[in-house]
Design a protein around this motif. Structure first.
Motif, mmCIF file in Angstrom:
data_model
loop_
_atom_site.group_PDB
_atom_site.id
_atom_site.type_symbol
_atom_site.label_atom_id
_atom_site.label_comp_id
_atom_site.label_asym_id
_atom_site.label_seq_id
_atom_site.Cartn_x
_atom_site.Cartn_y
_atom_site.Cartn_z
ATOM 1 N N SER A 230 10.437 11.201 -31.854
ATOM 2 C CA SER A 230 10.495 12.238 -32.892
ATOM 3 C C SER A 230 11.082 13.541 -32.366
ATOM 4 O O SER A 230 11.873 14.196 -33.053
ATOM 5 C CB SER A 230 9.094 12.479 -33.469
ATOM 6 O OG SER A 230 8.193 12.912 -32.475
ATOM 7 N N THR A 260 12.437 13.068 -40.437
ATOM 8 C CA THR A 260 11.853 12.275 -39.352
ATOM 9 C C THR A 260 10.408 11.920 -39.654
ATOM 10 O O THR A 260 9.998 10.751 -39.546
ATOM 11 C CB THR A 260 11.938 13.052 -38.029
ATOM 12 O OG1 THR A 260 13.308 13.342 -37.731
ATOM 13 C CG2 THR A 260 11.340 12.246 -36.885
ATOM 14 N N PHE A 261 9.620 12.915 -40.047
ATOM 15 C CA PHE A 261 8.204 12.646 -40.277
ATOM 16 C C PHE A 261 7.970 11.941 -41.611
ATOM 17 O O PHE A 261 7.006 11.171 -41.738
ATOM 18 C CB PHE A 261 7.406 13.943 -40.193
ATOM 19 C CG PHE A 261 7.231 14.418 -38.785
ATOM 20 C CD1 PHE A 261 6.294 13.827 -37.954
ATOM 21 C CD2 PHE A 261 8.016 15.431 -38.265
ATOM 22 C CE1 PHE A 261 6.134 14.239 -36.638
ATOM 23 C CE2 PHE A 261 7.868 15.845 -36.959
ATOM 24 C CZ PHE A 261 6.927 15.256 -36.139
ATOM 25 N N GLY A 317 12.543 8.348 -36.592
ATOM 26 C CA GLY A 317 11.344 8.566 -37.392
ATOM 27 C C GLY A 317 10.603 7.266 -37.657
ATOM 28 O O GLY A 317 9.369 7.206 -37.576
ATOM 29 N N TYR A 320 8.935 6.300 -34.445
ATOM 30 C CA TYR A 320 7.729 7.123 -34.251
ATOM 31 C C TYR A 320 6.560 6.553 -35.043
ATOM 32 O O TYR A 320 5.460 6.339 -34.512
ATOM 33 C CB TYR A 320 8.044 8.560 -34.672
ATOM 34 C CG TYR A 320 6.871 9.340 -35.212
ATOM 35 C CD1 TYR A 320 5.915 9.882 -34.368
ATOM 36 C CD2 TYR A 320 6.727 9.537 -36.593
ATOM 37 C CE1 TYR A 320 4.841 10.596 -34.872
ATOM 38 C CE2 TYR A 320 5.662 10.251 -37.094
ATOM 39 C CZ TYR A 320 4.721 10.783 -36.246
ATOM 40 O OH TYR A 320 3.656 11.480 -36.747
#
Length: 399
Positions: A230, A260-261, A317, A320
């Motif tokens: 990330s 990404t999140f 992402g 992650y």
């Protein structure tokens, strides 16, 4: 009938996690402002980002004991006040690098306390929900949503309003004040004190899990990829293509961070679908995804491509989210409920070591160009992937 606490109390508790995540990640687009407008060198800015880790780990370690002694609500509210103060310091630190370091350290400490005590608080307030894992799911979405919202809001404020290094911190402080008001009357929870011999027994169980071959050879090799992936996506890559988007660097950084999140949260059902008690296929898929994202990031840096940065952010992402979820699933199977907090702390520590990645790349950038460094990170992930693959079906937990 559900407990009234689970109906009314969990939303403010989730908002506390959201606010902590917001404060933790608002620095991502601001770091671009420091680089492009304030002309601060890359290494100090990367060190400022990493300073967050120096506060986060003690916060994670101390959050549990502090909450047991003082209660969840008191610890969470005190930590949120510290987070707001850190944002005010950040807003006042436009010309002082030392103040930014102080702010990042305090932000990390506050985030660690809230993530530990706040997650436990939210789980207890969600005890009457239909799903047994409702508290954990709510905590994951609240924290991830805060990560995304903090970066996107800070990037937008820095892009289109005056005071790009001042206003984002003040807005976050105002958000925290609202959350403090919302949590003022939420029931506090304090777990009962353990009986004699309980804590040594839990510590013994935790050590047994940490020494388990599956934890050592499946969970740990993938753990640094959680935040390594990330942070490469939203800290390392956006500044590399800043010349392609002149004047829009902060908002682009905020968008990439939020993307990404958001992807990391969206793939949680995929991680559940991939998870299998008799293999580490979810972890293997996550590691392959991270390696692919690093390779695309290397291509983005080489070709100075904004589009490839976005593609890399999607892959990283996803990596992650998959890596984090698969590691927690493995821990749930390995650890009895009593020892899961201590085991999860070690996993978190290994995962948060990924925050060192931007600093490592900034320090070594003089020895090799970023495309080569990112390709080298991808190559470094291959031995970890091979180790996990070798032990994928070995040392399975009993039952």
């Amino acid at each position: 009938m559900p407990d009234s606490r689970s109906v009314h109390g969990w939303i403010p508790a989730a908002a506390a996690l959201f606010a902590a995540g917001w404060g933790a990640n608002q620095f991502a687009p601001l770091s671009v402002v420091y680089r492009t407008q304030e002309r601060w060198p890359a290494v100090p800015v990367a060190a400022m980002f990493t300073t967050y880790l120096l506060g986060l780990l003690p916060g994670l370690l101390l959050g549990g004991p502090a909450a047991r002694r003082a209660g969840r609500r008191r610890v969470v509210r005190s930590a949120l006040a510290l987070s707001a103060a850190a944002s005010v310091v950040l807003a006042a630190a436009a010309v002082s690098q030392a103040a930014v370091y102080v702010s990042r350290l305090a932000t990390g400490l506050a985030a660690g306390l809230v993530l530990t005590a706040g997650t436990a608080w939210l789980r207890e307030l969600s005890a009457g929900a239909d799903r047994p894992d409702a508290g954990a799911v709510r905590a994951a979405y609240a924290t991830g949503g805060g990560f995304a919202a903090g970066a996107l809001t800070a990037g937008s404020l820095a892009e289109w309003l005056p005071g790009p290094t001042v206003l984002p911190g003040l807005v976050h402080a105002a958000v925290v004040l609202l959350v403090l008001g919302a949590t003022a009357r939420v029931p506090g929870t304090t777990p009962s004190e353990p009986g004699a011999g309980w804590e040594p027994r839990v510590a013994s169980l935790g050590r047994a899990v940490l020494a388990h071959p599956r934890f050592l050879w499946v969970v740990l090799p993938a753990s640094p990829a959680v935040f390594g992936a990330s942070t490469v996506a939203y800290v390392v890559l956006p500044p590399l293509v800043a010349d392609r988007i002149p004047g829009y660097e902060p908002v682009f950084s905020g968008l990439v961070t939020a993307l990404t999140f958001a992807v990391g949260l969206a793939v949680r059902p995929v991680a559940d679908w991939l998870d299998h008690a008799h293999s580490a296929r979810a972890t293997l898929v996550s590691m392959v995804t991270v390696i692919a994202g690093l390779l695309v990031g290397a291509c983005a840096a080489y070709g100075d491509s904004v589009v490839l940065v976005v593609v890399a952010a999607v892959l990283l992402g996803a990596g992650y989210g998959l890596t984090l979820a698969s590691g927690l699933r493995e821990i749930e199977r390995l650890a009895p409920p009593a020892s899961r907090p201590s085991t999860a702390f070690v996993h978190q520590g290994a995962a948060y070591s990924g925050f060192l990645t931007p600093l490592l790349l900034a320090v070594t950038a003089g020895a090799a160009p970023y495309p080569a460094l990112l390709a080298g990170l991808a190559a470094g992930g291959l031995p970890c992937l091979m180790v996990t693959a070798r032990f994928s079906r070995r040392n399975l937990p009993r039952g």
